[in-house]
Write an enzyme that holds these catalytic residues in place. Structure first.
Site, mmCIF file in Angstrom:
data_model
loop_
_atom_site.group_PDB
_atom_site.id
_atom_site.type_symbol
_atom_site.label_atom_id
_atom_site.label_comp_id
_atom_site.label_asym_id
_atom_site.label_seq_id
_atom_site.Cartn_x
_atom_site.Cartn_y
_atom_site.Cartn_z
ATOM 1 N N THR A 7 -11.839 -5.196 3.343
ATOM 2 C CA THR A 7 -11.876 -3.533 3.283
ATOM 3 C C THR A 7 -10.458 -3.280 3.064
ATOM 4 O O THR A 7 -10.356 -2.136 3.054
ATOM 5 C CB THR A 7 -12.669 -3.309 4.802
ATOM 6 O OG1 THR A 7 -11.849 -4.089 5.733
ATOM 7 C CG2 THR A 7 -14.017 -3.693 4.739
ATOM 8 N N ASP A 8 -9.464 -3.808 3.648
ATOM 9 C CA ASP A 8 -8.233 -3.432 3.677
ATOM 10 C C ASP A 8 -7.711 -2.885 2.522
ATOM 11 O O ASP A 8 -7.270 -1.872 2.320
ATOM 12 C CB ASP A 8 -6.927 -4.417 4.280
ATOM 13 C CG ASP A 8 -6.895 -5.568 3.573
ATOM 14 O OD1 ASP A 8 -7.623 -5.849 2.513
ATOM 15 O OD2 ASP A 8 -5.866 -6.426 4.006
ATOM 16 N N GLU A 10 4.633 -10.437 -1.124
ATOM 17 C CA GLU A 10 3.143 -11.185 -1.780
ATOM 18 C C GLU A 10 3.033 -10.581 -3.269
ATOM 19 O O GLU A 10 2.799 -11.219 -3.893
ATOM 20 C CB GLU A 10 2.044 -10.835 -0.742
ATOM 21 C CG GLU A 10 2.139 -11.400 0.639
ATOM 22 C CD GLU A 10 1.476 -12.677 0.672
ATOM 23 O OE1 GLU A 10 0.816 -13.198 -0.416
ATOM 24 O OE2 GLU A 10 1.645 -13.465 1.648
ATOM 25 N N ASP A 39 -2.914 -8.686 6.849
ATOM 26 C CA ASP A 39 -2.210 -9.958 7.892
ATOM 27 C C ASP A 39 -0.915 -9.589 8.211
ATOM 28 O O ASP A 39 -0.418 -9.825 9.202
ATOM 29 C CB ASP A 39 -2.115 -10.980 6.565
ATOM 30 C CG ASP A 39 -3.639 -11.159 6.203
ATOM 31 O OD1 ASP A 39 -4.485 -10.710 6.723
ATOM 32 O OD2 ASP A 39 -3.638 -11.835 4.971
ATOM 33 N N TYR A 96 -9.720 -13.238 -6.079
ATOM 34 C CA TYR A 96 -9.374 -12.204 -5.139
ATOM 35 C C TYR A 96 -8.962 -11.040 -5.740
ATOM 36 O O TYR A 96 -9.528 -9.840 -5.432
ATOM 37 C CB TYR A 96 -8.301 -12.648 -4.327
ATOM 38 C CG TYR A 96 -7.733 -11.620 -3.166
ATOM 39 C CD1 TYR A 96 -8.127 -11.523 -1.789
ATOM 40 C CD2 TYR A 96 -6.775 -10.548 -3.386
ATOM 41 C CE1 TYR A 96 -7.689 -10.868 -0.843
ATOM 42 C CE2 TYR A 96 -6.569 -9.848 -2.348
ATOM 43 C CZ TYR A 96 -6.804 -9.899 -1.198
ATOM 44 O OH TYR A 96 -6.523 -8.933 -0.251
HETATM 45 C C1 GLA Z 1 -6.610 -11.940 2.812
HETATM 46 C C2 GLA Z 1 -5.695 -10.986 2.459
HETATM 47 C C3 GLA Z 1 -6.054 -9.779 3.339
HETATM 48 C C4 GLA Z 1 -7.283 -9.382 3.291
HETATM 49 C C5 GLA Z 1 -8.321 -10.610 3.841
HETATM 50 C C6 GLA Z 1 -9.823 -10.173 3.456
HETATM 51 O O1 GLA Z 1 -6.337 -12.361 4.122
HETATM 52 O O2 GLA Z 1 -4.274 -11.068 2.652
HETATM 53 O O3 GLA Z 1 -5.081 -8.658 2.824
HETATM 54 O O4 GLA Z 1 -7.738 -8.760 2.050
HETATM 55 O O5 GLA Z 1 -7.771 -11.866 2.506
HETATM 56 O O6 GLA Z 1 -10.172 -9.437 4.433
#
Ligand code: GLA
Length: 386
Positions: free
Chosen positions: A35-36, A160, A172, A222
C-alpha cells in the site's frame, strides 16, 4: 546477537581509532502490504534485530567500509561518484551517502565497520536497516548532530531508487528511522504523518517465521505490481476526478466501478483498496485490545495478498495455514514484499513452541529448508549506541 564490544575492538584493530557505534533495526509489517507506493497506510514495527556500524573520521575523501558478516571490504571516493547498480551491498552504502549529500547533509571521509543480525533477503528489510545505520552514522560524522529523521528515511529510499534499482515505497526506511519501543507506527504514506499504536500484548507475542526462501525484490514483479496499480488508478480517475492514487479510492467506489478495470488490474486494485481499509481497522482493533479482530484482519490480508495481489508462495502459505490452525494463534500473514521471506503471527506465549514445531515438521516433510522462528518486541529506530 551482535557483540557491540567486539565490534568496537575489531574496529580499533582494523583502523586504529576508537569508533562511535550507530545502529538501525529491521522491521516487520503487521498489516498494510503493498500500500505504501499507492500513498496508503502501513502498520510496521521495528524489531530487535539490528545492523550496527562502528565509525570514525579518516581525514580523507574516501569512505572505507567493511562488513564482518560478509567478510568483504570496499571503498569509494566522495569526490568521484562510483558506478550505480554494481549489484553488491556497496550500492546501499554509497547510494545513501550520495542521497544525503543531494539533500544538503554534509558527508565526509570515514571508516565504517558493519555487523548485523538482521536476516538478509528475508523480508524484514535488512536493506533499510543498512541504509539507516549508515545514514545516521554518516550524518553525525559529517557534523549534523540531530539528523532529521524524515530526511534520513528519504535518503535511504533514494539509495534504493537510484543506486540499487528497486522502486520501493517509504515504509521500510521510515520505520527503521522512526521506530518506537513498544509501539507499531501507523504511517500515512501520502503525508508521511505517523501515529504510534502501543503494542501492549499481555501474554501474546509477535512471532516472525523466516521461510528461508530468498525473495528478489528488485525482480520485475515488484515494479510490475506498481505499474498495474498506477494503471488501475488512472482508469478509475476518469470516473472519480479526485483520484490521484489508489489511496483515494474507497471500498464502496471500488465496488461500484470495478468492472471498468481489466481482470488482473482489478484484482491488484481490490487488494490495495481493501488493505488500506483493513489497516485502519487494525489500528482500532489494537487500540481496543481486540486481538481476535486484529487476527481476522491479518488472515484477510494474507488471502488478499495470495489471491488478488499474487505475491505469496507455497512456503509462506503453508507457514500461515499451520500457524492459523494452531490453538492460541490470533492471526497470521505473509509480511513484506513477498515471493518468500517471512510471515508474522500474533501468538499466545504458551503456543509459540507448538507453532514452531508444526511449521518445522511440515517444512521437513516437504524437504524444504528449516524455517527460523523468533518472537520480537517493538524497538527503537536508528540510534547512537551508548
Ligand atoms: C518492500 C518495499 C516496501 C513495501 C513492501 C510491501 O518491503 O521495500 O516499500 O512496498 O515491500 O508492502
Amino acid at each position: 546477537m551482535v557483540d557491540v564490544e567486539r565490534l568496537r575492538a575489531e574496529f580499533r584493530a582494523l583502523y586504529g581509532q576508537t569508533p562511535q557505534v550507530f545502529s538501525a533495526p529491521g522491521r516487520v509489517n503487521l498489516i498494510g502490504e503493498h500500500t505504501d507506493y499507492n500513498e496508503g497506510f502501513v502498520l510496521p514495527m521495528a524489531i530487535e534485530r539490528r545492523t550496527f556500524v562502528a565509525s570514525a573520521l579518516n581525514g580523507t575523501s574516501m569512505v572505507r567500509v567493511k562488513s564482518l558478516t560478509l567478510d568483504q571490504a570496499f571503498e569509494f571516493d566522495l569526490e568521484r561518484p562510483g558506478p550505480k547498480r554494481r549489484g553488491s551491498w556497496l550500492d546501499y552504502v554509497e547510494g545513501t551517502a550520495r542521497a544525503l549529500m543531494d539533500r544538503g547533509i554534509p558527508v565526509v571521509g570515514c571508516d565504517l565497520l558493519l555487523d548485523s543480525n538482521v536476516p538478509h533477503g528475508a523480508g524484514v528489510s535488512a536493506s533499510a536497516a543498512l541504509e539507516l545505520a549508515v545514514g545516521i552514522a554518516l550524518s553525525v560524522l559529517g557534523g549534523t548532530r540531530e539528523p532529521d529523521r524524515v530526511k534520513l528515511a528519504l535518503a535511504g529510499q533514494a539509495a534504493e531508487h537510484n543506486y540499487v534499482g528497486t522502486m520501493c515505497g517509504i515504509m521500510d526506511q521510515y520505520i527503521a528511522s522512526l521506530g518506537q519501543a513498544d509501539s507499531a507506527l501507523l504511517i500515512d504514506c501520502r503525508t508521511l504523518e505517523t501515529k504510534s499504536v502501543p503494542i501492549n500484548l499481555n501474554g501474546v507475542s509477535v512471532l516472525v517465521c523466516d521461510t528461508r526462501v530468498k525473495h528478489e525484490l528488485s525482480s520485475s514483479e515488484y515494479n510490475l505490481r506498481r505499474a498495474e496499480c498506477l494503471r488501475g488508478s488512472n482508469i478509475l480517475a476518469k470516473s472519480l476526478p479526485g483520484v490521484r492514487t489508489l489511496r483515494d479510492v474507497t471500498v464502496a467506489d471500488f465496488a461500484r466501478l470495478a468492472t471498468q478495470l481489466p481482470g488482473v488490474v482489478r484484482s491488484r486494485c481490490r487488494h490495495v483498496v481493501t488493505e488500506n481499509a483493513r489497516t485502519l481497522a487494525a489500528v482500532d482493533a489494537l487500540n481496543a485490545g481486540n486481538l481476535v479482530a486484529m487476527g481476522k484482519l491479518m488472515a484477510e490480508s494474507h488471502t488478499s495478498l495470495r489471491d488478488d495481489y499474487q505475491v505469496s508462495c507455497e512456503e509462506l502459505d503453508v507457514a500461515v495455514d499451520l500457524a492459523s490452525a494452531t490453538p492460541g494463534v490470533y492471526g497470521s500473514r505473509m509480511t513484506g514484499g513477498g515471493f518468500g521471506g517471512c510471515t508474522v503471527s500474533l501468538v499466545d506465549n504458551d503456543a509459540i513452541d507448538a507453532v514452531g514445531r508444526a511449521v518445522k515438521e511440515a517444512f521437513a516433510a516437504r524437504g524444504w529448508k528449516e524455517p527460523e522462528l523468533f518472537a520480537t518486541k517493538a524497538c527503537e529506530g536508528a540510534r547512537l549506541e551508548p
